[in-house]
Scaffold this motif. Structure first.
Motif, PDB file in Angstrom:
ATOM      1  N   THR A   1      -7.390   3.910   9.854  1.00  0.00           N
ATOM      2  CA  THR A   1      -8.441   5.234   9.538  1.00  0.00           C
ATOM      3  C   THR A   1      -8.432   6.077  10.697  1.00  0.00           C
ATOM      4  O   THR A   1      -8.415   7.521  10.614  1.00  0.00           O
ATOM      5  N   PHE A   2      -8.620   5.607  11.972  1.00  0.00           N
ATOM      6  CA  PHE A   2      -8.632   6.282  13.177  1.00  0.00           C
ATOM      7  C   PHE A   2      -7.375   7.124  13.234  1.00  0.00           C
ATOM      8  O   PHE A   2      -7.449   8.323  13.900  1.00  0.00           O
ATOM      9  N   ALA A   3      -6.176   6.407  13.162  1.00  0.00           N
ATOM     10  CA  ALA A   3      -4.740   6.990  13.379  1.00  0.00           C
ATOM     11  C   ALA A   3      -4.954   8.516  12.607  1.00  0.00           C
ATOM     12  O   ALA A   3      -4.272   9.117  12.948  1.00  0.00           O
ATOM     13  N   MET A   4      -5.188   8.238  11.232  1.00  0.00           N
ATOM     14  CA  MET A   4      -5.170   9.060  10.124  1.00  0.00           C
ATOM     15  C   MET A   4      -6.119  10.523  10.428  1.00  0.00           C
ATOM     16  O   MET A   4      -5.711  11.436  10.501  1.00  0.00           O
ATOM     17  N   ASP A   5      -7.389  10.180  10.890  1.00  0.00           N
ATOM     18  CA  ASP A   5      -8.285  11.070  11.312  1.00  0.00           C
ATOM     19  C   ASP A   5      -8.020  11.776  12.653  1.00  0.00           C
ATOM     20  O   ASP A   5      -8.033  12.987  12.854  1.00  0.00           O
ATOM     21  N   SER A   6      -7.620  10.900  13.492  1.00  0.00           N
ATOM     22  CA  SER A   6      -7.357  11.654  15.105  1.00  0.00           C
ATOM     23  C   SER A   6      -6.063  12.319  15.116  1.00  0.00           C
ATOM     24  O   SER A   6      -5.723  13.367  15.664  1.00  0.00           O
ATOM     25  N   THR A   7      -4.914  12.112  14.265  1.00  0.00           N
ATOM     26  CA  THR A   7      -3.665  12.757  14.191  1.00  0.00           C
ATOM     27  C   THR A   7      -3.681  13.616  13.096  1.00  0.00           C
ATOM     28  O   THR A   7      -2.402  14.281  12.889  1.00  0.00           O
ATOM     29  N   LYS A   8      -4.399  13.697  12.095  1.00  0.00           N
ATOM     30  CA  LYS A   8      -4.478  14.450  10.782  1.00  0.00           C
ATOM     31  C   LYS A   8      -3.135  13.964  10.112  1.00  0.00           C
ATOM     32  O   LYS A   8      -2.477  14.938   9.413  1.00  0.00           O
ATOM     33  N   SER A   9      -2.663  12.805  10.378  1.00  0.00           N
ATOM     34  CA  SER A   9      -1.405  12.178   9.635  1.00  0.00           C
ATOM     35  C   SER A   9      -1.670  11.609   8.322  1.00  0.00           C
ATOM     36  O   SER A   9      -3.100  11.272   8.224  1.00  0.00           O
ATOM     37  N   SER A  10      -0.731  11.730   7.401  1.00  0.00           N
ATOM     38  CA  SER A  10      -1.116  11.051   6.001  1.00  0.00           C
ATOM     39  C   SER A  10      -1.063   9.722   6.082  1.00  0.00           C
ATOM     40  O   SER A  10      -0.727   9.135   7.107  1.00  0.00           O
ATOM     41  N   ARG A  11      -1.824   8.883   5.199  1.00  0.00           N
ATOM     42  CA  ARG A  11      -2.175   7.515   4.863  1.00  0.00           C
ATOM     43  C   ARG A  11      -0.519   6.924   5.170  1.00  0.00           C
ATOM     44  O   ARG A  11      -0.158   5.924   5.659  1.00  0.00           O
TER      45      ARG A  11
ATOM     46  N   TYR B   1      -7.144   2.452  -9.259  1.00  0.00           N
ATOM     47  CA  TYR B   1      -6.629   0.998  -9.421  1.00  0.00           C
ATOM     48  C   TYR B   1      -5.664   0.313  -8.506  1.00  0.00           C
ATOM     49  O   TYR B   1      -5.451  -0.771  -8.342  1.00  0.00           O
ATOM     50  N   GLY B   2      -4.698   1.248  -7.824  1.00  0.00           N
ATOM     51  CA  GLY B   2      -3.622   0.897  -7.406  1.00  0.00           C
ATOM     52  C   GLY B   2      -3.764  -0.089  -6.056  1.00  0.00           C
ATOM     53  O   GLY B   2      -3.076  -0.938  -5.902  1.00  0.00           O
ATOM     54  N   TRP B   3      -4.794   0.294  -5.454  1.00  0.00           N
ATOM     55  CA  TRP B   3      -5.244  -0.391  -4.236  1.00  0.00           C
ATOM     56  C   TRP B   3      -5.479  -2.000  -4.625  1.00  0.00           C
ATOM     57  O   TRP B   3      -5.535  -2.846  -3.633  1.00  0.00           O
ATOM     58  N   ARG B   4      -5.764  -2.388  -5.802  1.00  0.00           N
ATOM     59  CA  ARG B   4      -6.015  -3.522  -6.372  1.00  0.00           C
ATOM     60  C   ARG B   4      -4.631  -4.467  -6.546  1.00  0.00           C
ATOM     61  O   ARG B   4      -4.806  -5.591  -6.295  1.00  0.00           O
TER      62      ARG B   4
ATOM     63  N   ASN C   1       1.422   7.417  -7.680  1.00  0.00           N
ATOM     64  CA  ASN C   1       0.572   8.517  -8.010  1.00  0.00           C
ATOM     65  C   ASN C   1      -0.691   8.426  -7.255  1.00  0.00           C
ATOM     66  O   ASN C   1      -1.334   7.080  -7.371  1.00  0.00           O
ATOM     67  N   LYS C   2      -1.249   9.306  -6.422  1.00  0.00           N
ATOM     68  CA  LYS C   2      -2.358   9.228  -5.707  1.00  0.00           C
ATOM     69  C   LYS C   2      -3.687   8.811  -6.288  1.00  0.00           C
ATOM     70  O   LYS C   2      -4.363   8.210  -5.963  1.00  0.00           O
ATOM     71  N   ASP C   3      -3.598   9.330  -7.516  1.00  0.00           N
ATOM     72  CA  ASP C   3      -4.875   9.024  -8.282  1.00  0.00           C
ATOM     73  C   ASP C   3      -5.045   7.702  -9.012  1.00  0.00           C
ATOM     74  O   ASP C   3      -6.061   7.202  -9.076  1.00  0.00           O
TER      75      ASP C   3
ATOM     76  N   MET D   1       0.749  -1.288  -0.021  1.00  0.00           N
ATOM     77  CA  MET D   1       0.129   0.062   0.049  1.00  0.00           C
ATOM     78  C   MET D   1       0.860   1.370   0.151  1.00  0.00           C
ATOM     79  O   MET D   1       0.527   2.225  -0.644  1.00  0.00           O
ATOM     80  N   LEU D   2       2.171   1.319   0.676  1.00  0.00           N
ATOM     81  CA  LEU D   2       2.908   2.472   0.727  1.00  0.00           C
ATOM     82  C   LEU D   2       3.609   2.509  -0.467  1.00  0.00           C
ATOM     83  O   LEU D   2       3.389   3.733  -1.131  1.00  0.00           O
ATOM     84  N   ILE D   3       4.031   1.614  -1.125  1.00  0.00           N
ATOM     85  CA  ILE D   3       4.685   1.754  -2.412  1.00  0.00           C
ATOM     86  C   ILE D   3       3.524   2.165  -3.565  1.00  0.00           C
ATOM     87  O   ILE D   3       3.755   3.243  -4.273  1.00  0.00           O
ATOM     88  N   ALA D   4       2.253   1.666  -3.574  1.00  0.00           N
ATOM     89  CA  ALA D   4       1.266   1.980  -4.430  1.00  0.00           C
ATOM     90  C   ALA D   4       0.841   3.242  -4.479  1.00  0.00           C
ATOM     91  O   ALA D   4       0.543   4.051  -5.326  1.00  0.00           O
ATOM     92  N   SER D   5       0.584   3.627  -3.210  1.00  0.00           N
ATOM     93  CA  SER D   5       0.304   5.084  -3.057  1.00  0.00           C
ATOM     94  C   SER D   5       1.259   6.184  -3.367  1.00  0.00           C
ATOM     95  O   SER D   5       0.954   7.268  -3.323  1.00  0.00           O
ATOM     96  N   ALA D   6       2.440   5.778  -3.050  1.00  0.00           N
ATOM     97  CA  ALA D   6       3.556   6.599  -3.275  1.00  0.00           C
ATOM     98  C   ALA D   6       3.742   7.110  -4.722  1.00  0.00           C
ATOM     99  O   ALA D   6       4.258   8.205  -5.280  1.00  0.00           O
TER     100      ALA D   6
END
Length: 177
Positions: A120-130, A44-47, A37-39, A30-35
């Motif tokens: 999701t909780f960590a991202m929302d509560s700390t405002k950190s990126s995925r 499709y990257g999550w697949r 290209n975000k779009d 997931m780190l590699i795929a999201s790094a």
């Protein structure tokens, strides 16, 4: 099931190692795929992780077909089982069943909460990126993998005290989480 008597704890840690190792690989993909290209990740990257998991399933199926049944299982096939084994277990070993259920519930629930809602909780509560959350989660997974191997080895010497210690360590970890 094939472990020598003095290494059952270490060999028995393999399923937990596999679970955390799989989570580590998933977070890494997931780190590699999201790094890249975000779009592309959203569309499709999550697949990609699912495609890789298909390869792992085939590999796991191949391995399972190659592993022989354990000697204990082979011996059990030659003996006559009780007519209603479930009733025998429920009536003769209720405390063992409750201990096993509580162990699986505590460790399983913790893992599923972290792997699903925790990100999701960590991202929302700390405002950190995925990416930051996944990177920190991977550090935690690496620590966990090392701990599993160490605990597996310790179980071969001191089963009961180690299991109690691990259960007690999970309580403050859950509070910190």
């Amino acid at each position: 099931e094939h472990a020598p008597p003095n290494k059952r704890g270490l060999y028995g840690s393999a399923p937990a190692f596999g679970n955390i190792g799989g989570s580590f690989l998933a977070a890494t993909v997931m780190l590699i795929a999201s790094a890249v290209n975000k779009d592309a990740f959203v569309s499709y990257g999550w697949r990609i992780a699912f495609g890789i998991s298909f390869v792992l399933v085939i590999f796991g199926f191949y391995l399972r077909r190659r592993v022989s049944e354990s000697p204990l299982f082979e011996v059990a096939l030659t003996t006559e089982p009780p007519k209603v084994p479930l009733m025998t277990v429920l009536t003769k070993h209720p405390l063992s069943i409750l201990r096993c259920m509580s162990w699986v519930l505590v460790s399983g629930a913790t893992g599923y909460i972290v792997n699903t809602y925790g990100i999701t909780f960590a991202m929302d509560s700390t405002k950190s990126s995925r990416d930051v959350v996944l990177l920190l989660l991977n550090v935690a997974y690496l620590v966990c993998i090392i701990a599993i191997l160490v605990v597996g080895r310790l179980l071969d010497r001191w089963r009961r005290p180690v299991l109690i210690a691990v259960a007690l360590v999970q309580v403050p970890c859950a509070v910190l989480l």
